[in-house]
Design a protein around this motif. Structure first.
Motif, PDB file in Angstrom:
ATOM      1  N   UNK A 103     -13.538  22.284 106.222  1.00 22.64           N
ATOM      2  CA  UNK A 103     -14.579  22.879 107.063  1.00 22.64           C
ATOM      3  C   UNK A 103     -14.183  22.841 108.535  1.00 22.64           C
ATOM      4  N   UNK A 104     -13.591  21.743 108.963  1.00 21.72           N
ATOM      5  CA  UNK A 104     -13.187  21.616 110.361  1.00 21.72           C
ATOM      6  C   UNK A 104     -12.166  22.695 110.711  1.00 21.72           C
ATOM      7  N   UNK A 105     -11.225  22.911 109.812  1.00 20.88           N
ATOM      8  CA  UNK A 105     -10.167  23.902 110.018  1.00 20.88           C
ATOM      9  C   UNK A 105     -10.755  25.313 110.059  1.00 20.88           C
ATOM     10  N   UNK A 106     -11.598  25.592 109.102  1.00 27.52           N
ATOM     11  CA  UNK A 106     -12.240  26.902 108.988  1.00 27.52           C
ATOM     12  C   UNK A 106     -13.009  27.237 110.255  1.00 27.52           C
ATOM     13  N   UNK A 107     -13.823  26.282 110.704  1.00 31.08           N
ATOM     14  CA  UNK A 107     -14.692  26.560 111.828  1.00 31.08           C
ATOM     15  C   UNK A 107     -13.930  26.585 113.151  1.00 31.08           C
ATOM     16  N   UNK A 108     -12.960  25.756 113.304  1.00 35.58           N
ATOM     17  CA  UNK A 108     -12.205  25.761 114.554  1.00 35.58           C
ATOM     18  C   UNK A 108     -11.500  27.102 114.729  1.00 35.58           C
ATOM     19  N   UNK A 109     -10.877  27.549 113.666  1.00 32.97           N
ATOM     20  CA  UNK A 109     -10.123  28.798 113.723  1.00 32.97           C
ATOM     21  C   UNK A 109     -11.025  29.990 114.016  1.00 32.97           C
ATOM     22  N   UNK A 110     -12.080  30.149 113.219  1.00 30.92           N
ATOM     23  CA  UNK A 110     -12.906  31.339 113.351  1.00 30.92           C
ATOM     24  C   UNK A 110     -13.734  31.333 114.639  1.00 30.92           C
ATOM     25  N   UNK A 111     -14.293  30.197 114.977  1.00 31.69           N
ATOM     26  CA  UNK A 111     -15.114  30.146 116.181  1.00 31.69           C
ATOM     27  C   UNK A 111     -14.245  30.392 117.401  1.00 31.69           C
ATOM     28  N   UNK A 112     -13.049  29.776 117.412  1.00 33.54           N
ATOM     29  CA  UNK A 112     -12.135  29.991 118.523  1.00 33.54           C
ATOM     30  C   UNK A 112     -11.727  31.452 118.625  1.00 33.54           C
ATOM     31  N   UNK A 113     -11.460  32.042 117.479  1.00 34.86           N
ATOM     32  CA  UNK A 113     -11.046  33.425 117.400  1.00 34.86           C
ATOM     33  C   UNK A 113     -12.109  34.368 117.941  1.00 34.86           C
ATOM     34  N   UNK A 114     -13.359  34.103 117.608  1.00 38.15           N
ATOM     35  CA  UNK A 114     -14.436  35.022 117.952  1.00 38.15           C
ATOM     36  C   UNK A 114     -14.763  34.997 119.431  1.00 38.15           C
ATOM     37  N   UNK A 115     -14.314  33.971 120.141  1.00 34.23           N
ATOM     38  CA  UNK A 115     -14.654  33.874 121.555  1.00 34.23           C
ATOM     39  C   UNK A 115     -13.504  34.376 122.450  1.00 34.23           C
ATOM     40  N   UNK A 116     -12.395  34.810 121.834  1.00 31.31           N
ATOM     41  CA  UNK A 116     -11.248  35.243 122.630  1.00 31.31           C
ATOM     42  C   UNK A 116     -11.515  36.523 123.390  1.00 31.31           C
ATOM     43  N   UNK A 117     -12.292  37.402 122.791  1.00 32.94           N
ATOM     44  CA  UNK A 117     -12.456  38.631 123.535  1.00 32.94           C
ATOM     45  C   UNK A 117     -13.607  39.369 122.934  1.00 32.94           C
ATOM     46  N   UNK A 169     -24.358  34.163 117.672  1.00 31.53           N
ATOM     47  CA  UNK A 169     -23.512  35.214 117.110  1.00 31.53           C
ATOM     48  C   UNK A 169     -23.327  34.922 115.629  1.00 31.53           C
ATOM     49  N   UNK A 170     -23.176  35.990 114.854  1.00 36.69           N
ATOM     50  CA  UNK A 170     -22.924  35.813 113.432  1.00 36.69           C
ATOM     51  C   UNK A 170     -21.421  35.709 113.238  1.00 36.69           C
ATOM     52  N   UNK A 171     -20.997  34.641 112.591  1.00 36.58           N
ATOM     53  CA  UNK A 171     -19.577  34.419 112.331  1.00 36.58           C
ATOM     54  C   UNK A 171     -19.413  34.365 110.819  1.00 36.58           C
ATOM     55  N   UNK A 172     -18.373  35.042 110.337  1.00 36.18           N
ATOM     56  CA  UNK A 172     -18.166  35.046 108.895  1.00 36.18           C
ATOM     57  C   UNK A 172     -17.082  34.054 108.501  1.00 36.18           C
ATOM     58  N   UNK A 173     -17.417  33.210 107.552  1.00 34.89           N
ATOM     59  CA  UNK A 173     -16.473  32.230 107.011  1.00 34.89           C
ATOM     60  C   UNK A 173     -16.356  32.474 105.520  1.00 34.89           C
ATOM     61  N   UNK A 174     -15.203  32.952 105.080  1.00 37.67           N
ATOM     62  CA  UNK A 174     -14.979  33.130 103.645  1.00 37.67           C
ATOM     63  C   UNK A 174     -16.097  33.935 102.996  1.00 37.67           C
ATOM     64  N   UNK A 175     -16.562  34.979 103.680  1.00 35.49           N
ATOM     65  CA  UNK A 175     -17.601  35.824 103.110  1.00 35.49           C
ATOM     66  C   UNK A 175     -19.010  35.306 103.304  1.00 35.49           C
ATOM     67  N   UNK A 176     -19.151  34.152 103.942  1.00 38.57           N
ATOM     68  CA  UNK A 176     -20.463  33.582 104.204  1.00 38.57           C
ATOM     69  C   UNK A 176     -20.785  33.787 105.681  1.00 38.57           C
ATOM     70  N   UNK A 177     -21.945  34.363 105.969  1.00 37.46           N
ATOM     71  CA  UNK A 177     -22.308  34.609 107.363  1.00 37.46           C
ATOM     72  C   UNK A 177     -23.135  33.453 107.903  1.00 37.46           C
ATOM     73  N   UNK A 178     -22.677  32.911 109.026  1.00 36.08           N
ATOM     74  CA  UNK A 178     -23.312  31.759 109.639  1.00 36.08           C
ATOM     75  C   UNK A 178     -23.664  32.133 111.073  1.00 36.08           C
ATOM     76  N   UNK A 179     -24.844  31.727 111.542  1.00 38.93           N
ATOM     77  CA  UNK A 179     -25.215  31.963 112.938  1.00 38.93           C
ATOM     78  C   UNK A 179     -24.694  30.803 113.776  1.00 38.93           C
ATOM     79  N   UNK A 180     -23.938  31.155 114.810  1.00 40.02           N
ATOM     80  CA  UNK A 180     -23.311  30.141 115.651  1.00 40.02           C
ATOM     81  C   UNK A 180     -23.807  30.288 117.078  1.00 40.02           C
ATOM     82  N   UNK A 181     -24.213  29.176 117.705  1.00 40.56           N
ATOM     83  CA  UNK A 181     -24.652  29.229 119.099  1.00 40.56           C
ATOM     84  C   UNK A 181     -23.441  29.083 120.006  1.00 40.56           C
TER      85      UNK A 181
END
Ligand SMILES: [Zn+2]
Ligand SMILES: [Zn+2]
Length: 138
Positions: free
Chosen positions: A124-138, A10-22
């Motif tokens: 980075x740890x904070x950024x990724x934990x928040x957004x990745x967790x958020x994107x999997x909620x629903x 899935x594409x996850x956006x972090x601070x305007x940067x799009x990253x592909x996350x498995x």
């Protein structure tokens, strides 16, 4: 498809940067330049990161580039114990397994012993934990 496990990306956006996350193995694909941007936002040195990621490849990876399908190269980033990341040989980007991002950030900033290194890794740890967790909620 994830180059490491074949799972969905899935594409996850972090601070305007799009990253592909498995979603399955939590690996991350960064297109060229994206990782620099995030490290810079965290207060790290993008030049130093680029130099670290430009290291001579140690071996060929069995995984393939998301963009061109060529086999990735494995590069050792930072001083021992270094972290092994995978790089497209024509420069499309980098694949990082789960947990490698903070180690790359540390390698790019002088290591865990420096305040700068800890600050970037924490950012980075904070950024990724928040957004990745958020994107999997629903
Ligand atoms: Zn995966
Ligand atoms: Zn490529």
């Amino acid at each position: 498809m994830c180059p490491a496990c074949g799972g969905p990306l899935i594409v996850v956006e972090f601070e305007g940067v799009e990253v592909d996350h498995c979603c399955a193995c939590h690996g991350l694909w960064f297109d060229a330049g994206e990782l620099d941007v995030l490290v810079s936002l965290g207060g790290g040195d993008a030049e130093r990161l680029r130099a670290a990621l430009a290291a001579t490849p140690t071996e060929r990876s069995g995984r393939r580039c998301l963009r061109c399908g060529r086999r990735l190269q494995t590069v050792a980033v930072g001083d021992a114990p270094s972290v092994q990341v995978e790089r497209c040989r024509v420069g499309h980007g980098f694949w990082l397994d789960a947990g490698e991002l903070d180690r790359v950030a540390l390698a790019a900033t002088g290591g865990a012993g420096t305040p700068e290194g800890r600050a970037v890794a924490a950012f980075l740890a904070e950024l990724f934990r928040y957004r990745v967790g958020d994107s999997t909620k629903g």
